[in-house]
Scaffold this motif. Structure first.
Motif, PDB file in Angstrom:
ATOM      1  N   SER A 697     -23.487  16.757  18.321  1.00 29.09           N
ATOM      2  CA  SER A 697     -23.208  18.187  18.444  1.00 29.09           C
ATOM      3  C   SER A 697     -23.809  18.963  17.277  1.00 29.09           C
ATOM      4  N   SER A 698     -23.762  18.383  16.091  1.00 28.66           N
ATOM      5  CA  SER A 698     -24.343  19.067  14.929  1.00 28.66           C
ATOM      6  C   SER A 698     -25.860  19.161  15.048  1.00 28.66           C
ATOM      7  N   LEU A 699     -26.472  18.149  15.650  1.00 26.75           N
ATOM      8  CA  LEU A 699     -27.924  18.169  15.830  1.00 26.75           C
ATOM      9  C   LEU A 699     -28.346  19.174  16.895  1.00 26.75           C
ATOM     10  N   THR A 700     -27.592  19.270  17.995  1.00 26.50           N
ATOM     11  CA  THR A 700     -27.917  20.286  19.007  1.00 26.50           C
ATOM     12  C   THR A 700     -27.779  21.680  18.409  1.00 26.50           C
ATOM     13  N   ALA A 701     -26.775  21.869  17.533  1.00 34.92           N
ATOM     14  CA  ALA A 701     -26.593  23.174  16.887  1.00 34.92           C
ATOM     15  C   ALA A 701     -27.783  23.507  15.999  1.00 34.92           C
TER      16      ALA A 701
END
Length: 795
Positions: A697-701
């Motif tokens: 999720s942090s990478l998609t953000a």
């Protein structure tokens, strides 16, 4: 390599500013042709128009164009002694345009087979992804010494091949290397280098400003080409119009473009490329919005997409009342309906699951009504399957009752749109199930199952690519001889777009469907939805020439990037494999499809074994993964596997092309081949699974926040057995990615191109630091943790 020819523009105002075109066309893609060869191109694949008989091409010193009388096809011939980028002018109506062309110089490779002592051989063939794996097409000639050989032209790139010696398929005995073919076997690899083997010039953005003009500054990175750069050697296209050379300046490896502001305001893309005597630069692309390089403040475009792929039956059971498994005494649960449905997906939408994960596009596998009955697989071992997956349609405009009603489908798509998610429908155009009314009422629309030689036309995916059947009960359309079938299937697709307001299609089995179908479908989409950007992405396993033949303005927006997927999975999983092959393939993908291509990248798919199965050692690259899954219950046992998935996603979320999360990737779901790779999604997570989901999720953000990761160029910094590092740059920012694949912590040295950095970096995903070398300002040091990925913003 000769320099390209720059034709003069006709559409010029005083002061040298290009006027807005009277006729709007698609951004014309680069057309490729080999030196001394002819390319035949369907005009619709270049741009969409209602008529093509008002086109006239100008003369060109190195290219010859012959247009058909109706304007629907052109033949493009390139001189044998010419190579590089150029453009050829043409008039459509009263407006002049430039069609970019890349002329490719080929190299000739000789394959040889030497029989063993006393070995009697009648026929030897070579076949590979360069000839669609056709076994008997390229026959080697027997030489006087008893050996067999053949010489074949190749463009630079990486290939795979095998020999067919009489009826036996073998690796090339003279090639000591082999690579897994993804099907449980191995192929011989072939790397064809370009004539110029040094580092070619690379054009990358520096900064921009707006005054009277939009002024763009680029740096030409250090290279092995020792010639001087002249403004006459640059081709600059503003949409489909050549920028005048007086607006192009180059000094001390700094390129400056002055774009008239009114022209920039009405344009979508700027493309820049340099051609010299022996090599060319990259084709640098800048997406424009409201006259400026695009950033995060504008509208969604498909380069912004982050896909989530899910199978309705295997995602979540939200309404047990529609559970209705197929009945057969030999049907295993894993090959039967498991109860997932639309209500389950709607529930996760309402919970904000997909928004929290950071995806913005749902690819929903087929949900058209399938047969409720079980059928036996024709080839051994004759297993029994149901149509839980959605690829056995018996209707064309009904939702499968296992998933819900047509009203539930409306609700799902409406809720997704309210949550800010696009929806792609998986559309099956190659075949239907034998229970489908189309087959029952119109058997003449379908091809023959028994071939003239008496063989079954079953899974002959290469030999009879456009007519083979997947199963004896899945008749394949014969679109060449059934125009009514084309009209009917196209009308069905348009109906789904209109009735359900879906945003695009994932198209199944694209290479088994002829281009005449895709052109008709895309033409009708353009006519019915002139103001909607309908994304169409296909599935094709094959070489780039086959895959790219479907990706253009007249057919599909993109395909899934399987030719990058294979070397990526192997390089990330195998300790001794160098990242250099992956980096070379990345550069080739960009060269073929463009810097801002829409080819989607993935770690897993519903047709391949899940990646963790290889990481854990449950599967070897040569295993029969389909059979393995029937006899083994594999799970993730090694905590390091989660670290390796995180590392892979650091790569996947930072490379060109929309990334895809296959359901369960976010928690490390494992499995062998179909159907083991389609397990029911578990909703109770371990602590490590929760951490993996949070990490992804942090990478998609980060991808959604930083435009350089979506629109920027790509430049390889380092690619070896432990490190893969690259730059992503646009006019908003420059980002450095460092992937470290090693089981021990270590010090990583990164050497950046001279003059490109300020020495200040901010790590966006960890608290890691890049320390500048005290003796060389271009070298930086990183203390890297095992199996890790680092994303730095250059400040």
């Amino acid at each position: 390599m000769k320099r390209f020819f720059l034709p003069l523009m006709l559409v010029i105002l005083l002061l040298g500013c290009s006027v807005a075109p009277q006729t709007q066309l698609d951004i014309l893609p680069v057309q490729s042709v080999f030196s001394g060869d002819t390319a035949t191109i369907v005009t619709q694949d270049i741009f969409f128009a209602e008529k093509y008989n008002d086109i006239t091409f100008s003369e060109h010193p190195h290219l010859k164009v012959k247009l058909s009388n109706d304007g629907k096809e052109l033949k493009l011939y390139a001189d044998r002694e010419f190579a590089g980028y150029t453009s050829i002018s043409f008039m459509k109506g009263f407006t002049k345009f430039e069609l970019p062309v890349k002329v490719i110089d080929r190299k000739f490779i000789t394959f040889s087979y030497v029989p063993q002592e006393n070995e009697i051989i009648n026929k030897v063939c070579v076949f590979g992804n360069f000839n669609f794996w056709l076994r008997d097409q390229l026959v080697m000639k027997k030489q006087s010494d008893g050996s067999f050989s053949i010489t074949i032209p190749f463009e630079p790139g990486q290939y795979e091949y095998l020999f067919k010696v009489d009826d036996k398929e073998i690796l090339d005995p003279s090639n000591p290397k082999s690579v897994p073919n993804g099907l449980g076997g191995f192929n011989s690899p072939l790397k064809v280098l370009p004539s110029f083997t040094g580092k070619s010039p690379f054009i990358t953005p520096i900064d921009y400003n707006v005054n009277k003009d939009l002024v763009l500054r680029y740096r030409i990175l250090g290279n092995d080409y020792n010639g001087k750069f002249s403004h006459d050697d640059f081709m600059v296209l503003v949409d489909n119009h050549q920028l005048r050379s007086c607006r192009i300046k180059v000094h001390n490896n700094i390129l400056t473009l002055r774009i008239p502001t009114h022209l920039a305001q009405n344009s979508q893309k700027i493309r820049v490329v340099w051609s010299g005597d022996v090599t060319t630069s990259n084709l640098e692309e800048i997406i424009l919005e409201n006259g400026l390089p695009k950033n995060n403040e504008g509208e969604f475009i498909w380069q912004d997409a982050i896909l989530y792929s899910l199978m309705p039956d295997r995602f979540k059971n939200g309404n047990p009342s529609n559970d209705s498994p197929a009945k057969h005494p030999k049907l295993a649960d894993r090959a039967n309906f498991n109860g997932g449905d639309f209500q389950g997906i709607i529930g996760k939408l309402d919970e904000g699951y997909f928004n929290e994960l950071g995806v913005n596009t749902l690819w929903i596998l087929p949900f058209i009504k399938n047969t409720p009955n079980a059928y036996m697989e024709t080839p051994p071992p004759h297993r029994i399957f149901s149509g839980y997956h959605g690829y056995w349609p018996i209707s064309s405009r009904e939702v499968d009752p296992h998933y819900g009603t047509n009203g539930d489908a409306h609700t799902l798509i409406d809720v997704a749109h309210k949550r800010g998610l696009k929806v792609l429908m998986d559309f099956v155009s190659n075949h239907v199930h034998q229970e489908h009314p189309y087959y029952q009422d119109h058997p003449e629309w379908f091809g023959r199952y028994i071939l003239p030689d008496g063989r079954e036309n079953l899974r002959l995916f290469d030999e009879y690519r456009l007519s083979t059947w997947f199963e004896s009960y899945l008749p394949s359309f014969d679109y060449f001889n059934a125009p009514e079938a084309i009209d009917t299937m196209v009308a069905d697709a348009i109906w789904w777009l209109k009735e359900y307001n879906i945003d695009g299609f994932r198209h199944d089995a694209v290479k088994h469907v002829p281009s005449i179908f895709w052109r008709e479908l895309t033409k009708e989409i353009r006519r019915n939805f002139p103001n909607k950007d309908v994304y169409q992405i296909g599935e094709t396993f094959g070489d780039h020439s086959l895959i790219s033949s479907y990706v253009n303005n007249g057919q599909l927006s993109a395909q899934f990037n399987f030719n990058l997927y294979w070397p990526a999975r192997y390089a990330f999983a195998v300790e001794d494999e160098s990242f250099s092959g992956l980096a070379a393939e990345m550069e080739r993908v960009i060269d073929i499809y463009g810097q801002n291509h829409l080819m989607a990248n993935l770690m897993d798919s519903h047709d391949q074994p899940r990646y963790p199965a290889y990481l854990e050692g449950d599967l070897d690259w040569s295993d029969n993964a389909a059979e393995f899954g029937w006899h083994n219950d594999i799970q993730i046992d090694d905590p390091v596997t989660y670290d390796k998935i995180e590392m892979y996603y650091s790569y996947l979320m930072t490379i060109p092309g929309p990334p895809t999360i296959y359901y369960g990737n976010e928690i490390g779901l494992t499995g062998a081949a179909d159907p083991d790779n389609r397990r029911m999604m578990p909703w109770k997570y371990t602590q490590r699974q929760k951490e993996l989901k949070k990490h992804i999720s942090s990478l998609t953000a980060l991808r959604s926040k930083h435009p350089a990761l979506r629109y920027g160029d790509y430049y390889t910094i380092r690619a070896d057995k432990s490190v893969y590092s690259y730059l992503r740059s646009d006019f908003n920012e420059r980002i450095l990615v460092v992937i470290y694949r090693n089981k021990f912590a270590g010090k990583v040295n990164i050497e950046l191109p001279a003059g490109l950095h300020t020495g200040k970096f901010e790590c966006l995903n960890t608290n890691a630091k890049l320390e500048q070398d005290v003796l060389n300002e271009n070298i930086f040091h990183l203390e890297a943790q095992p199996f890790s990925g680092y994303i730095f913003l250059m400040k």
